[in-house]
Enzyme design. Structure first.
Site, short mmCIF file in Angstrom:
data_model
loop_
_atom_site.label_atom_id
_atom_site.label_comp_id
_atom_site.label_asym_id
_atom_site.label_seq_id
_atom_site.Cartn_x
_atom_site.Cartn_y
_atom_site.Cartn_z
N HIS A 160 0.95 -1.07 -0.03
CA HIS A 160 0.05 -0.03 0.17
C HIS A 160 0.97 1.27 -0.01
O HIS A 160 0.54 2.12 0.29
CB HIS A 160 -1.06 -0.05 1.39
CG HIS A 160 -1.82 -1.26 1.28
ND1 HIS A 160 -2.48 -1.48 2.33
CD2 HIS A 160 -2.35 -2.03 0.30
CE1 HIS A 160 -3.35 -2.66 2.17
NE2 HIS A 160 -3.15 -2.70 0.89
N GLU A 195 -4.02 -6.05 -9.36
CA GLU A 195 -2.71 -5.88 -8.90
C GLU A 195 -1.69 -6.83 -9.64
O GLU A 195 -2.11 -8.03 -9.61
CB GLU A 195 -2.67 -6.10 -7.52
CG GLU A 195 -3.57 -4.91 -6.75
CD GLU A 195 -3.68 -5.42 -5.27
OE1 GLU A 195 -2.97 -6.43 -4.75
OE2 GLU A 195 -4.33 -4.66 -4.67
N GLU A 202 -3.86 -13.07 -3.77
CA GLU A 202 -2.98 -12.21 -3.96
C GLU A 202 -1.78 -12.31 -3.21
O GLU A 202 -1.46 -11.61 -2.15
CB GLU A 202 -3.45 -10.65 -3.63
CG GLU A 202 -4.07 -10.55 -2.27
CD GLU A 202 -4.55 -9.40 -1.85
OE1 GLU A 202 -3.94 -8.24 -1.95
OE2 GLU A 202 -5.70 -8.86 -1.83
#
Length: 400
Positions: A230, A260, A356
């Site tokens: 992040h 992503e 992820e």
């Protein structure tokens, strides 16, 4: 001049993300939860639950907002600064409270609940100060933390929600392709990020011409800036051989989706390629594990074993996925549906979850950087459906 504590200001046409029947179904589920817990009235204060049960997504600016639900009423509570916009964007009734006297917010809530009721509240959101005011004004017979039960309800998506999330995943892909097209040596992270954000904003407006537009964003990182998932965008300029992290986040009526991807500028060295391919392998293996009956903890342990066999587990920095729906980087989290060792929730049809995996290799070591792939999957009766379309891996994502 008459200075009311609260009033109703209803004007304009109502436009919501879903049909009225969708909100009625959610409220029916909530009222069953309330009945089972012996709760007579719920006072919701969080952005995600107010939006989930009413459609209204507030912007606080230091003012409290609410939704009161009883067995017969559902009423949003909004500040006068917003005029009639909350009513136009909510299902049910709306009361506007004024600034003429302190705590008119609680007086407006009191007008719906009355005193002496069993009150449901969100223990993970209501502050100690506001809880004290709730007790002072509503004088509840008792209070019950309703947040865990509402989180479980939100984890199971309706067909209408899944349709909206599917649009969101497609919009994220649009942003991904725009970012890919903008990548070249000498470009700044911020310039590339803006290209992705602008493409997604335009696509959302095309698909949802009656919606409100806000909060769509991109994190695009390069080089050392890829080490955290992040990390904010900077003005760092891209160089040949840089590892990149593409993160697109369209927001549609409070519903968040994401894409992503790991990329490289111009070329990828052998050490980086080895780690990248290992992370892609974990990503594909993890997606194959997402099926009804599998627990979050079991999936996590199996991916851990995959990385441990390749001596890479020590480079993992967080869990392998999470639920999707009404959430954002500053509100909402269905923490009961995260791929972590300490979550034993079993996957069920209608849940939506990401895969992820991420590995972070420290600067100064071969293959330094953060590697991350992210797809969104809908759990089906016999497996899952991947609703992310942008390709992952070295074949497509070495740019230039």
């Amino acid at each position: 001049m008459d200075r009311p504590e609260f009033y109703r200001f209803h004007q304009g046409d109502r436009v919501l993300p879903f049909e009225a029947a969708e909100y009625d179904a959610r409220l029916t589920g909530l009222r069953q939860i309330m009945h089972d817990a012996g709760v007579e009235a719920c006072v919701f204060t969080s952005m995600h639950n107010i939006a989930y049960y009413s459609g209204f997504l507030y912007c606080a600016f230091g003012r409290p907002y609410g939704l009161v639900v009883t067995q017969s009423e559902n009423v949003t509570i909004s500040a006068g600064i917003d005029a009639a916009q909350p009513w136009r964007r909510c299902h049910g009734d709306n009361i506007t409270y004024t600034d003429w006297a302190r705590h008119n917010y609680w007086r407006a809530i009191l007008s719906v609940t009355g005193t002496g009721k069993v009150i449901g509240f969100e223990g993970d959101h209501l502050t100690l100060t506001q809880k004290s005011l709730m007790d002072e004004f509503l004088k509840p017979a008792s209070s019950h933390d309703i947040a865990p039960a509402t989180m479980r309800q939100r984890m199971h998506k309706s067909p209408a929600e899944i349709a909206l999330i599917r649009h969101g995943a497609q919009v994220a892909d649009v942003g991904g392709y725009a970012i890919r097209d903008a990548i070249r040596e000498g470009m700044r992270e911020i310039d590339v990020a803006m290209a992705g954000r602008d493409a997604m904003e335009l696509e959302i407006a095309k698909r949802f011409p009656d919606a409100e537009y806000r909060d769509t964003w991109v994190w695009f990182q390069s080089g050392i800036n890829t080490d955290g998932a992040h990390n904010p965008v900077t003005a760092r300029k891209l160089k040949r051989g840089d590892i990149l992290s593409l993160n697109t986040f369209p927001m549609i009526s409070g519903y968040y989706t994401a894409l992503e991807r790991t990329l490289f500028v111009g070329a990828v060295d052998a050490a980086s390629l080895k780690i990248w391919n290992a992370n892609v392998g974990a990503h594909e293996y993890g997606m194959s594990l997402l099926k009804p009956g599998a627990s979050c903890a079991e999936v996590t342990e199996q991916i851990n074993a995959f990385f441990a066999e390749r001596d890479l587990l020590q480079y993992r920095t967080f869990g392998y996925g999470h639920s999707f729906g009404l959430l954002s980087h500053y509100y909402g989290r269905e923490a009961g549906l995260e791929l972590r060792e300490d979550i034993d929730t079993k996957l069920e049809p209608g849940m939506v979850i990401s895969m992820e995996p991420m590995l972070t290799i420290a600067e100064g070591n071969p293959g330094a950087g953060g590697y991350r792939e992210h797809d969104i999957l809908v759990i089906t009766e016999d497996g899952n459906e991947n609703i992310t379309g942008y390709p992952y891996g070295p074949e497509f994502n070495v740019i230039g």
